[in-house]
Design a protein around this motif. Structure first.
Motif, PDB file in Angstrom:
ATOM      1  N   THR A 115       0.854  -1.179   0.000  1.00  0.00           N
ATOM      2  CA  THR A 115       0.000   0.000   0.000  1.00  0.00           C
ATOM      3  C   THR A 115       0.897   1.238   0.000  1.00  0.00           C
ATOM      4  O   THR A 115       1.805   1.350   0.829  1.00  0.00           O
ATOM      5  N   ILE A 116       0.650   2.107  -0.928  1.00  0.00           N
ATOM      6  CA  ILE A 116       1.449   3.336  -1.004  1.00  0.00           C
ATOM      7  C   ILE A 116       1.193   4.158   0.252  1.00  0.00           C
ATOM      8  O   ILE A 116       0.056   4.372   0.653  1.00  0.00           O
ATOM      9  N   GLY A 117       2.290   4.544   0.898  1.00  0.00           N
ATOM     10  CA  GLY A 117       2.217   5.242   2.171  1.00  0.00           C
ATOM     11  C   GLY A 117       2.613   4.352   3.338  1.00  0.00           C
ATOM     12  O   GLY A 117       2.901   4.848   4.420  1.00  0.00           O
ATOM     13  N   ASN A 118       2.646   3.052   3.111  1.00  0.00           N
ATOM     14  CA  ASN A 118       3.101   2.123   4.141  1.00  0.00           C
ATOM     15  C   ASN A 118       4.553   2.468   4.478  1.00  0.00           C
ATOM     16  O   ASN A 118       5.380   2.649   3.576  1.00  0.00           O
ATOM     17  N   PRO A 119       4.907   2.564   5.751  1.00  0.00           N
ATOM     18  CA  PRO A 119       6.298   2.858   6.106  1.00  0.00           C
ATOM     19  C   PRO A 119       7.289   1.832   5.526  1.00  0.00           C
ATOM     20  O   PRO A 119       8.457   2.151   5.347  1.00  0.00           O
ATOM     21  N   ALA A 120       6.829   0.632   5.200  1.00  0.00           N
ATOM     22  CA  ALA A 120       7.702  -0.405   4.644  1.00  0.00           C
ATOM     23  C   ALA A 120       7.915  -0.252   3.133  1.00  0.00           C
ATOM     24  O   ALA A 120       8.731  -0.967   2.551  1.00  0.00           O
ATOM     25  N   GLU A 121       7.225   0.676   2.505  1.00  0.00           N
ATOM     26  CA  GLU A 121       7.308   0.828   1.049  1.00  0.00           C
ATOM     27  C   GLU A 121       8.742   1.051   0.568  1.00  0.00           C
ATOM     28  O   GLU A 121       9.188   0.409  -0.399  1.00  0.00           O
ATOM     29  N   ASN A 122       9.489   1.937   1.210  1.00  0.00           N
ATOM     30  CA  ASN A 122      10.878   2.191   0.796  1.00  0.00           C
ATOM     31  C   ASN A 122      11.735   0.941   0.934  1.00  0.00           C
ATOM     32  O   ASN A 122      12.599   0.674   0.087  1.00  0.00           O
ATOM     33  N   MET A 123      11.501   0.173   1.996  1.00  0.00           N
ATOM     34  CA  MET A 123      12.250  -1.068   2.189  1.00  0.00           C
ATOM     35  C   MET A 123      11.938  -2.049   1.060  1.00  0.00           C
ATOM     36  O   MET A 123      12.829  -2.683   0.510  1.00  0.00           O
ATOM     37  N   TYR A 151      -6.855   3.409  -0.728  1.00  0.00           N
ATOM     38  CA  TYR A 151      -5.408   3.526  -0.877  1.00  0.00           C
ATOM     39  C   TYR A 151      -4.951   2.839  -2.166  1.00  0.00           C
ATOM     40  O   TYR A 151      -5.509   1.826  -2.576  1.00  0.00           O
ATOM     41  N   ASP A 152      -3.914   3.435  -2.761  1.00  0.00           N
ATOM     42  CA  ASP A 152      -3.290   2.856  -3.954  1.00  0.00           C
ATOM     43  C   ASP A 152      -2.280   1.793  -3.540  1.00  0.00           C
ATOM     44  O   ASP A 152      -1.748   1.844  -2.422  1.00  0.00           O
ATOM     45  N   THR A 153      -2.015   0.865  -4.443  1.00  0.00           N
ATOM     46  CA  THR A 153      -0.993  -0.155  -4.176  1.00  0.00           C
ATOM     47  C   THR A 153       0.026  -0.181  -5.306  1.00  0.00           C
ATOM     48  O   THR A 153      -0.290   0.070  -6.467  1.00  0.00           O
ATOM     49  N   LYS A 154       1.246  -0.483  -4.912  1.00  0.00           N
ATOM     50  CA  LYS A 154       2.357  -0.642  -5.852  1.00  0.00           C
ATOM     51  C   LYS A 154       2.614  -2.136  -5.980  1.00  0.00           C
ATOM     52  O   LYS A 154       2.674  -2.848  -4.979  1.00  0.00           O
TER      53      LYS A 154
END
Length: 171
Positions: A115-123, A151-154
């Motif tokens: 989910t875009i905005g998840n703190p784990a996204e960068n990881m 929410y958007d997802t990558k």
């Protein structure tokens, strides 16, 4: 240290109950409801489920993937760190878990989304780069969370052949 989730059903359920109403974990649940208990399969036919434990034997994380035996691909990667801060043990176990999908189980491909905005996204972006994978795209307004917002997802994928190429370069 990684261990089968099947051997830790009760303790794992307690960890999920502890976080069920903590807004920091809403990105894990990706729905308008909360699961109070994690469903643990009794075999590895359709899922691989493991827990990460610290040196004291406490569960600090959970990893799971769904298996498509026909295509030999895994999807719906689920990773959660139950600790309040980043953990070296959790990070090492996450790397071991993901690597084992190719190195031990020899799956063809790993697909998952964040989910875009998840703190784990960068990881996850770094993992995909490290494993020679790619960001496939973004789905807009894919999930409605418990807070009523969309929410958007990558979407990510890592192919075994690309993972193997990257590993050979690093040897």
């Amino acid at each position: 240290m990684l261990e089968l989730a099947f051997l830790n059903k009760e303790a794992l359920s307690k960890q999920f109950i502890k976080i069920h109403s903590d807004i920091r974990y809403m990105y894990y649940f990706t729905s308008t409801f909360l699961e109070y208990e994690v469903e643990i399969d009794s075999s590895s036919w359709s899922k691989i489920q493991q827990v990460s434990k610290n040196k004291d034997g406490e569960i600090i994380g959970y990893f799971s993937v769904n298996i498509n035996r026909e295509s030999n691909n895994v999807s719906n990667v689920r990773m959660i760190n139950f600790q309040d801060k980043p953990s070296i043990t959790f990070s090492k176990d996450m790397h071991t878990f993901l690597s084992s999908l190719f190195d031990i189980f020899s799956f063809n491909k790993i697909n998952w989304c964040v989910t875009i905005g998840n703190p784990a996204e960068n990881m996850y972006d770094k993992i995909v780069k490290n494993y020679n994978g790619r960001i496939v795209g973004v789905y807009e307004k894919e999930f409605k969370f418990i807070n009523g917002k969309y929410y958007d997802t990558k979407v990510y994928e890592i192919l075994k052949e690309n993972y193997d190429k990257r590993r050979k370069l690093n040897e």
